[in-house]
Design an enzyme around this catalytic site. Structure first.
Site, PDB file in Angstrom:
ATOM      1  N   ILE A 110      -2.246  -6.646  14.493  1.00  0.00           N
ATOM      2  CA  ILE A 110      -1.270  -6.445  15.557  1.00  0.00           C
ATOM      3  C   ILE A 110      -1.729  -5.499  16.650  1.00  0.00           C
ATOM      4  O   ILE A 110      -1.671  -5.910  17.722  1.00  0.00           O
ATOM      5  CB  ILE A 110      -0.022  -5.815  14.838  1.00  0.00           C
ATOM      6  N   ASN A 129       0.970  -1.301   0.103  1.00  0.00           N
ATOM      7  CA  ASN A 129       0.062   0.044   0.092  1.00  0.00           C
ATOM      8  C   ASN A 129       1.034   1.284   0.140  1.00  0.00           C
ATOM      9  O   ASN A 129       2.242   1.093   0.090  1.00  0.00           O
ATOM     10  CB  ASN A 129      -0.875   0.107   1.036  1.00  0.00           C
ATOM     11  N   PRO A 140      -2.732 -11.244  10.804  1.00  0.00           N
ATOM     12  CA  PRO A 140      -2.876 -10.952  12.288  1.00  0.00           C
ATOM     13  C   PRO A 140      -3.304  -9.442  12.392  1.00  0.00           C
ATOM     14  O   PRO A 140      -2.589  -8.737  11.759  1.00  0.00           O
ATOM     15  CB  PRO A 140      -1.742 -11.510  12.767  1.00  0.00           C
TER      16      PRO A 140
HETATM   17  O1  C5P Z   1      -8.512  -1.843  10.880  1.00  0.00           O
HETATM   18  P1  C5P Z   1      -7.711  -0.787  10.551  1.00  0.00           P
HETATM   19  O2  C5P Z   1      -6.599  -1.125   9.513  1.00  0.00           O
HETATM   20  O3  C5P Z   1      -8.585   0.480   9.943  1.00  0.00           O
HETATM   21  O4  C5P Z   1      -7.213  -0.393  11.877  1.00  0.00           O
HETATM   22  C1  C5P Z   1      -6.081   0.604  11.934  1.00  0.00           C
HETATM   23  C2  C5P Z   1      -5.277   0.302  13.103  1.00  0.00           C
HETATM   24  O5  C5P Z   1      -5.197  -0.937  13.334  1.00  0.00           O
HETATM   25  C3  C5P Z   1      -3.855   1.013  12.919  1.00  0.00           C
HETATM   26  O6  C5P Z   1      -3.613   1.550  13.984  1.00  0.00           O
HETATM   27  C4  C5P Z   1      -3.088  -0.102  12.355  1.00  0.00           C
HETATM   28  O7  C5P Z   1      -1.667   0.150  12.663  1.00  0.00           O
HETATM   29  C5  C5P Z   1      -3.703  -1.430  13.018  1.00  0.00           C
HETATM   30  N1  C5P Z   1      -3.514  -2.793  12.243  1.00  0.00           N
HETATM   31  C6  C5P Z   1      -2.795  -3.660  12.868  1.00  0.00           C
HETATM   32  N2  C5P Z   1      -2.741  -4.798  12.056  1.00  0.00           N
HETATM   33  C7  C5P Z   1      -3.410  -5.121  11.066  1.00  0.00           C
HETATM   34  C8  C5P Z   1      -4.582  -4.036  10.920  1.00  0.00           C
HETATM   35  C9  C5P Z   1      -4.436  -2.727  11.340  1.00  0.00           C
HETATM   36  O8  C5P Z   1      -1.955  -3.384  13.796  1.00  0.00           O
HETATM   37  N3  C5P Z   1      -3.386  -6.208  10.464  1.00  0.00           N
END
Ligand code: C5P
Length: 407
Positions: free
Chosen positions: A313, A216, A311
Site C-alpha cells: 500500500i 500479526n 499489494p
Molecule cells: O516492507 P515493510 O513491511 O517493512 O514496510 C513497512 C511500511 O510499509 C509500513 O509503512 C507499512 O504500513 C507499509 N506497508 C504497506 N503495505 C504492505 C506492506 C507494508 O503499506 N503490503
C-alpha cells in the site's frame, strides 16, 4: 499556565450538576467573566439544590436554563441553539450520574440533551465521593467519554465533604480556567486545516478459510494516535484500520477493513489526499486460494498453504502520478541495523519520510504504549527520545504541519 487572554470574547456554556462542589462553579463563572468570557449556565434539577438559579443568574447576567419542557426556556433558546451558541461546554461539577448519562447518550433533561446535541468541545470537571469515582462503572464511563474526545480536568485528591480522603474533589476554579484556556489555545492551532490525510493502522487479517486467518501482533496504537493527532491539527482524516481493540479516534472518519486488498481499496477511495501515513502492519502474504469451506483434518496430512504477495500500500500510494499525496510517510519496524534498513526502505518504497523503530523483543514497542523512533527524511535523520505513542504522534503531526508551512 495557559495564557488567559484567549478567553476574551469566548462563549462558555456551563452545566452545573448536583454536587457539593457546585458552589465552586459560582467562583468559576466570576473568574471566566473577569477574563472577558461570556458564560451561560444550565442547571440540572439536582444542581439547583446546591446553588440557587438566582445566584447563577446574577453572576452570568444571563438567563439560567433549567428545564427541557419549559415553554419560556425552550422558546427563548432551544437546546440546539444553546449548544450552537457556545464555543465550549464545561460540566462543573460533573457528577457520576451525569457522566453515566453522557456516556449512555441519554437526553432525559436539558443538561444531557444539550451535551448530546453539541458538536463543540466538552470539558468535564468530575466531583464525587472517592468510591463513586473509583467504581468500575464510573471508570468505564469516563474512559468511554475521553475516547470520544471529551476532555477532563481533575478530580483532585484531598479531603471530601463526606470526610473521606482520596480523588474526587472537583478541580479548583482557576485550574478549570487554565484548562479552558488551554483548549481554546489548542483549537486555535490548526495548521492542517483544509488538508486531507489518509492513515493506515493495525494489522490485516488474511483468511485461510472461513474460520482461520493469518495475522500479526500490531495493536494499532501508534497509527490511531497519528490519525487523532493529525485531526487535532485540523486535517480531515480518513483512518483505514485493520481489526484492533481500539475505539475509533475522535474527529476521524474510519474505514474498518480486514485484508490488505481491502485496505488498499479503502485508501484509494479516500484519494485525493495531501498526506498519507502508512502505519499499518500489513501482512506481506496472503493465502493464494482461500478455501470457501473449513479445512478439515481428513487424514491426508496438513494442507499445503500456497502464499502469494499482498499489494504494497505504501509503495502504491508513493508511486508518482497526479493522485500521489504531496507527503507520504511510511513506517519501518526493524530488529537491528534500524537506520540502515529504514533508509534503504525510504528509497525502495518511494515515500518521502520513514518513521523507523526498533521492535526487537524486549523493547516493548509492540502493544506497548511507548515508542523510540527516528524520523528519516531525504536530508537526514532525527532521533527522538523514547516517549508515549501519543507524543510520537503529536510530534509527527507537527512535523507534517511544518512541511506544509514551508511549502
Ligand atoms: O516492507 P515493510 O513491511 O517493512 O514496510 C513497512 C511500511 O510499509 C509500513 O509503512 C507499512 O504500513 C507499509 N506497508 C504497506 N503495505 C504492505 C506492506 C507494508 O503499506 N503490503
Amino acid at each position: 499556565m495557559a495564557d488567559h487572554a484567549i478567553l476574551a470574547g469566548k462563549r462558555v456554556l456551563l452545566v452545573v450538576a448536583g454536587g457539593i462542589a457546585a458552589y465552586k462553579s459560582l467562583d468559576l463563572i466570576r473568574r471566566l467573566r473577569e477574563r472577558g468570557a461570556a458564560v451561560r449556565a444550565v442547571l440540572t434539577e439536582a444542581g439547583a439544590r446546591f446553588v440557587t438559579p438566582l445566584s447563577v443568574q446574577a453572576l452570568t447576567e444571563d438567563t439560567v436554563y433549567q428545564d427541557l419542557w419549559s415553554l419560556t426556556d425552550e422558546s427563548e433558546m432551544g437546546h440546539i441553539r444553546l449548544s450552537r451558541e457556545a464555543d465550549l461546554l464545561v460540566v462543573a461539577p460533573a457528577t457520576a450520574n451525569l457522566l453515566a448519562r453522557m456516556a449512555a447518550g441519554m437526553a432525559d433533561d436539558l443538561a444531557a440533551t444539550v451535551l448530546l446535541a453539541t458538536d463543540k468541545p466538552v470539558l468535564v470537571a468530575p466531583a464525587m465521593n472517592v468510591r463513586m469515582w473509583q467504581h468500575a462503572a464510573t471508570r468505564a464511563n469516563m474512559a468511554l467519554l475521553e475516547s470520544r474526545g471529551v476532555r477532563r480536568i481533575g478530580p483532585n485528591e484531598g479531603v471530601m465533604a463526606c470526610n473521606e480522603y482520596g480523588p474526587g474533589r472537583m478541580a479548583e476554579p482557576m485550574e478549570i480556567v487554565d484548562a479552558i484556556a488551554a483548549i481554546f489555545a489548542e483549537d486555535a492551532h490548526r495548521p492542517l486545516a483544509g488538508r486531507r490525510a489518509i492513515v493506515t493502522s493495525g494489522p490485516t487479517h488474511e483468511p485461510i478459510d472461513p474460520v482461520r486467518y493469518i495475522a500479526n501482533r500490531s495493536s494499532g496504537k501508534q497509527g490511531h494516535a497519528i490519525a487523532a493527532a493529525l485531526a487535532k491539527l485540523g486535517a480531515a482524516v480518513t483512518l483505514v484500520s485493520g481489526p484492533t481493540r481500539l475505539p475509533d479516534p475522535p474527529g476521524c472518519s474510519v474505514a474498518h477493513i480486514e485484508t490488505a486488498r481491502e485496505m488498499l481499496a479503502a485508501c484509494e477511495a479516500a484519494l485525493p489526499a495531501d498526506i498519507a501515513v502508512c502505519a499499518a502492519a500489513v501482512a506481506d502474504w496472503r493465502v493464494d486460494t482461500e478455501s470457501d469451506r473449513k479445512l478439515k483434518k481428513d487424514g491426508g496430512g496438513p494442507p499445503a498453504l500456497a502464499l502469494t504477495e499482498n499489494p504494497d500500500i505504501l509503495a502504491t500510494l508513493s508511486r508518482p502520478g497526479k493522485r500521489r499525496p504531496a507527503l507520504v510517510v511510511g513506517f519501518a519496524a526493524e530488529t537491528g541495523d534500524v537506520l540502515a534498513y529504514a533508509t534503504a526502505k525510504r528509497t525502495r518504497k518511494g515515500c518521502d519520510w520513514i518513521v523507523a523503530n526498533d521492535v526487537s523483543p524486549g523493547t516493548g514497542t509492540f502493544g506497548g504504549s511507548d515508542n523510540t523512533v527516528h524520523l528519516i527524511r531525504a536530508d537526514g535523520v532525527e532521533s527522538w527520545p523514547t516517549m508515549p505513542k501519543d507524543a510520537v504522534a503529536a510530534r509527527l503531526a507537527e512535523a507534517v504541519a511544518g512541511y506544509f508551512a514551508g511549502k
